[in-house]
Write a protein that holds these residues in place. Sequence first.
Motif, mmCIF file in Angstrom:
data_model
loop_
_atom_site.group_PDB
_atom_site.id
_atom_site.type_symbol
_atom_site.label_atom_id
_atom_site.label_comp_id
_atom_site.label_asym_id
_atom_site.label_seq_id
_atom_site.Cartn_x
_atom_site.Cartn_y
_atom_site.Cartn_z
ATOM 1 N N LYS A 189 0.811 -1.395 -0.043
ATOM 2 C CA LYS A 189 -0.065 -0.032 0.025
ATOM 3 C C LYS A 189 0.931 1.215 -0.018
ATOM 4 O O LYS A 189 1.893 1.419 0.580
ATOM 5 N N VAL A 190 0.371 2.292 -0.440
ATOM 6 C CA VAL A 190 1.105 3.711 -0.498
ATOM 7 C C VAL A 190 1.184 4.389 0.819
ATOM 8 O O VAL A 190 0.107 4.395 1.565
ATOM 9 N N SER A 191 2.309 4.749 1.051
ATOM 10 C CA SER A 191 2.462 5.531 2.554
ATOM 11 C C SER A 191 1.483 6.400 2.677
ATOM 12 O O SER A 191 1.469 7.377 1.551
ATOM 13 N N CYS B 239 3.130 9.539 1.445
ATOM 14 C CA CYS B 239 3.240 10.033 -0.074
ATOM 15 C C CYS B 239 1.933 10.219 -0.836
ATOM 16 O O CYS B 239 1.861 10.752 -2.122
ATOM 17 N N LEU C 87 3.426 10.237 -7.509
ATOM 18 C CA LEU C 87 2.547 8.961 -7.471
ATOM 19 C C LEU C 87 2.042 9.148 -9.139
ATOM 20 O O LEU C 87 1.438 7.963 -9.344
ATOM 21 N N THR D 243 6.168 -0.805 3.843
ATOM 22 C CA THR D 243 6.000 -0.581 2.383
ATOM 23 C C THR D 243 7.331 0.182 2.006
ATOM 24 O O THR D 243 7.931 0.389 2.856
ATOM 25 N N LYS E 173 8.959 3.673 -0.694
ATOM 26 C CA LYS E 173 8.221 4.743 -1.235
ATOM 27 C C LYS E 173 7.451 4.963 -2.316
ATOM 28 O O LYS E 173 7.367 4.145 -3.204
ATOM 29 N N GLY E 174 6.513 5.915 -2.231
ATOM 30 C CA GLY E 174 5.295 5.755 -3.310
ATOM 31 C C GLY E 174 5.734 5.691 -4.665
ATOM 32 O O GLY E 174 5.086 5.097 -5.459
ATOM 33 N N CYS E 175 6.712 6.803 -4.877
ATOM 34 C CA CYS E 175 7.168 6.987 -6.326
ATOM 35 C C CYS E 175 7.635 5.622 -6.766
ATOM 36 O O CYS E 175 7.698 5.470 -8.211
ATOM 37 N N LEU F 128 6.882 2.561 -5.847
ATOM 38 C CA LEU F 128 5.936 1.598 -5.744
ATOM 39 C C LEU F 128 4.914 1.873 -6.777
ATOM 40 O O LEU F 128 4.748 0.686 -7.533
ATOM 41 N N VAL F 129 4.732 2.687 -7.225
ATOM 42 C CA VAL F 129 3.609 3.152 -8.545
ATOM 43 C C VAL F 129 4.489 2.342 -9.606
ATOM 44 O O VAL F 129 3.712 2.055 -10.614
#
Length: 293
Positions: free
Chosen positions: A21-23, A26, A32, A254, A256-258, A260-261
């Motif tokens: 899941k996105v933090s 983020c 994102l 998790t 970092k969001g950038c 993960l996407v």
Amino acid sequence: MKIVLRNEICDRLENIVKNLKVSRHCIGCQGLDINNPNPFHHPSIEITQRCQHNCIFCYSRLVKVKEGIYGIDPKNPNTKNCTAITISQYGEPLLYPEKVKKSIEFTKSLNLRCDLQTNGVNLNEELIKEFRDLGLDIIMISLSTSTPETHERITGSKTFERVLENIKLASKYLYTIVRCVYIPGFNREELIELSEMLSRETQVKEIMVHQLIVHNGNKKRLENICNIKGVGKVKDLLLLVDEMGKRAPDIKVTVKGCLLVNLKGMDGYLLNSITLDCLSEVPTIKREYYPFF
């Protein structure tokens, strides 16, 4: 002859990424949006580049950053393109707690989410309660090990017990994220132990694990503890995060969001083979500068 490009590990990596899941930190960040060719991080308020720690991977001392706000003009604030302000990306803001309080007040006056990033050394219960009452939304505390000895090797400081105790305190009152840096061949097992410790002893909501980024100014120090060649394997990072999540099932673990996407758009074969370039220039703040204090 049959050529197999996929195997069991490919399926496992796909499932790991699918379930990450996105933090909360983020959410709202331009990073994102994978269609944005030049994303900016959240606006930030920078207070100082000083810090009690001297982490072997930190970039703060490798660049000059002026005290002030980046991304929002405090005299004519325009918040249409942002949802949060981060305090701060460089140095230790809690060396100046009154400036942190002013930064929280300013951020909340704009109805934005306020995220504080700190090494955790200078926290105490009274200060944490003040931050909560001022409206601080997220506190992010850096810790990348489960033992005082390794903590001292990473930070150059004997502050492990104090940081851990302050994580326990912060998590009682605030949404707390522990930020870890994974150094392959050095702290993997300790990060797994740390996830168990945080699950058992704290009310931490998230652990965000960052892959190691090597800057020229830190290269020699890092070479003393790990082989920096090949440390950017996505597979190793994902398997670590998965194991940490199993050891701490009540905590969101998790990346970092950038990152993960982008991983979510890859199949298992790519996830199993891709290597991130761990050698990087020192990051600079792309947002426009304004004096604040």
